[in-house]
Design a protein around this motif. Structure first.
Motif, short mmCIF file in Angstrom:
data_model
loop_
_atom_site.label_atom_id
_atom_site.label_comp_id
_atom_site.label_asym_id
_atom_site.label_seq_id
_atom_site.Cartn_x
_atom_site.Cartn_y
_atom_site.Cartn_z
N LEU A 91 0.68 -1.38 -0.03
CA LEU A 91 0.34 -0.02 0.21
C LEU A 91 0.78 1.03 0.02
CD1 LEU A 91 -2.82 -1.11 2.63
CD2 LEU A 91 -3.25 -0.22 0.17
N GLU A 92 2.41 1.51 0.77
CA GLU A 92 2.72 2.21 0.70
C GLU A 92 3.88 2.50 -0.61
OE1 GLU A 92 5.60 1.46 4.03
OE2 GLU A 92 4.26 2.21 5.68
N HIS A 93 4.08 1.68 -1.29
CA HIS A 93 4.95 2.21 -2.50
C HIS A 93 3.69 2.31 -3.34
CE1 HIS A 93 8.69 0.53 -1.89
NE2 HIS A 93 8.36 -0.99 -1.67
N PHE A 94 2.15 2.15 -3.13
CA PHE A 94 1.18 2.17 -4.88
C PHE A 94 0.95 4.08 -4.33
CE2 PHE A 94 -3.46 2.47 -5.69
CZ PHE A 94 -3.04 2.52 -6.69
N GLY A 95 1.32 4.46 -2.30
CA GLY A 95 0.85 5.44 -2.38
C GLY A 95 1.98 6.53 -2.72
N GLU A 96 3.16 6.32 -2.60
CA GLU A 96 4.30 6.82 -3.43
C GLU A 96 3.71 6.60 -4.86
OE1 GLU A 96 6.46 8.27 -1.96
OE2 GLU A 96 6.77 7.40 -0.33
N TRP A 97 3.52 5.86 -5.65
CA TRP A 97 3.12 5.72 -7.10
C TRP A 97 2.30 6.86 -6.80
CZ3 TRP A 97 -1.14 4.74 -9.74
CH2 TRP A 97 -0.90 4.23 -11.40
N LEU A 98 1.18 7.20 -6.48
CA LEU A 98 0.08 7.75 -6.86
C LEU A 98 1.13 9.35 -6.44
CD1 LEU A 98 -3.04 6.28 -5.12
CD2 LEU A 98 -3.05 7.01 -7.34
N LYS A 99 1.43 9.10 -5.39
CA LYS A 99 1.93 10.96 -4.96
C LYS A 99 2.75 11.38 -6.12
CE LYS A 99 5.18 12.80 -1.75
NZ LYS A 99 5.87 12.57 -0.18
N LYS A 103 1.32 14.86 -8.59
CA LYS A 103 1.79 15.69 -8.36
C LYS A 103 1.95 16.15 -7.54
CE LYS A 103 2.42 16.56 -13.77
NZ LYS A 103 2.03 14.86 -14.05
N ASN A 104 2.08 15.30 -6.40
CA ASN A 104 1.54 15.53 -5.13
C ASN A 104 3.09 15.77 -3.98
OD1 ASN A 104 -0.53 16.44 -4.45
ND2 ASN A 104 -1.45 14.80 -4.77
N ASP A 105 4.58 15.93 -5.31
CA ASP A 105 5.10 14.97 -4.23
C ASP A 105 5.78 16.22 -2.89
OD1 ASP A 105 6.39 14.09 -6.56
OD2 ASP A 105 7.37 14.94 -7.26
N ARG A 106 5.43 17.11 -3.32
CA ARG A 106 5.71 17.97 -1.74
C ARG A 106 5.12 17.50 -0.65
NH1 ARG A 106 6.06 23.52 -4.16
NH2 ARG A 106 5.06 23.54 -5.53
N ASP A 107 4.10 17.45 -0.72
CA ASP A 107 3.53 16.31 0.62
C ASP A 107 3.50 15.70 1.29
OD1 ASP A 107 0.68 16.47 1.93
OD2 ASP A 107 -0.26 16.31 0.87
N THR A 108 4.29 15.60 2.25
CA THR A 108 4.99 14.95 3.44
C THR A 108 4.01 13.75 4.06
OG1 THR A 108 4.36 16.66 4.96
CG2 THR A 108 7.25 16.68 3.83
N LYS A 109 2.58 14.38 3.80
CA LYS A 109 1.71 13.62 4.01
C LYS A 109 0.96 12.07 3.21
CE LYS A 109 1.14 15.64 8.87
NZ LYS A 109 0.78 16.35 9.84
N PHE A 110 0.56 12.56 2.20
CA PHE A 110 0.23 12.21 1.23
C PHE A 110 0.45 10.36 1.45
CE2 PHE A 110 -0.08 10.39 -3.01
CZ PHE A 110 -1.27 10.73 -3.73
N VAL A 111 1.80 9.53 1.60
CA VAL A 111 1.10 8.57 1.16
C VAL A 111 1.15 7.55 3.14
CG1 VAL A 111 2.82 6.44 1.98
CG2 VAL A 111 3.53 7.93 0.17
N ASP A 112 0.86 8.34 4.11
CA ASP A 112 0.36 7.91 4.84
C ASP A 112 -0.84 8.15 5.16
OD1 ASP A 112 2.69 7.15 6.75
OD2 ASP A 112 3.03 9.33 7.90
N GLY A 113 -1.83 9.68 4.85
CA GLY A 113 -2.89 9.24 3.99
C GLY A 113 -4.12 8.39 3.56
N PHE A 114 -2.89 8.61 2.34
CA PHE A 114 -3.39 7.74 1.46
C PHE A 114 -3.56 6.12 2.54
CE2 PHE A 114 -2.61 3.61 -0.91
CZ PHE A 114 -3.29 3.51 -2.63
#
Length: 139
Positions: A91-99, A103-114
């Motif tokens: 799920l974390e790898h998929f979240g990184e791919w979605l990030k 184009k949410n590279d600067r969002d540090t909480k994107f993967v945790d939120g996903f």
């Protein structure tokens, strides 16, 4: 109508995601954190309530329980499968791919939120039990 609850759930998720994407940055971080804590507490309450509803019943003589071994076995087997398949890592790898794709590279909480949202909405107790209940009983 069978499936209506599932459709309403999907619609609510899509609407909530759209509203979050449009207005999420306008809401104060403190308020966002409070809303997340309140939502998390509600999910815990609903999960526990749903489990206890079928496990404990009030009779004329008192409180009776049943199905305890089923829930213990379910937790043990589910935990074992989750760890063997390493679902969280995937799920974390998929979240990184979605990030990257969004184009949410600067969002540090994107993967945790996903990951948290996926666990709560897609495979949480209410999603699984609710979909089964909707399909079997139509309510």
């Amino acid at each position: 109508m069978i499936g209506l609850g599932t459709l309403i759930n999907v619609g609510g998720i899509l609407l909530g995601g759209l509203l979050g994407a449009l207005f999420g940055r306008a809401i104060n971080v403190r308020i966002q954190e409070t809303l997340m804590k309140a939502t998390g507490l509600c999910v815990i309450f609903l999960g526990i309530g749903g489990a206890i509803e079928k496990m404990m019943t009030v009779t004329e003589t008192g409180l009776t329980s049943g199905g305890t071994m089923m829930i213990i076995g379910s937790f043990a087997i589910g935990s074992l499968i989750g760890e063997i398949w390493n679902i969280e890592k995937h799920l974390e790898h998929f979240g990184e791919w979605l990030k990257k794709k969004t184009k949410n590279d600067r969002d540090t909480k994107f993967v945790d939120g996903f990951v948290n949202t996926s666990l709560t909405v897609c495979i949480g107790a209410m999603a699984v039990v609710g979909a089964i209940q909707d399909g079997i009983a139509g309510d």
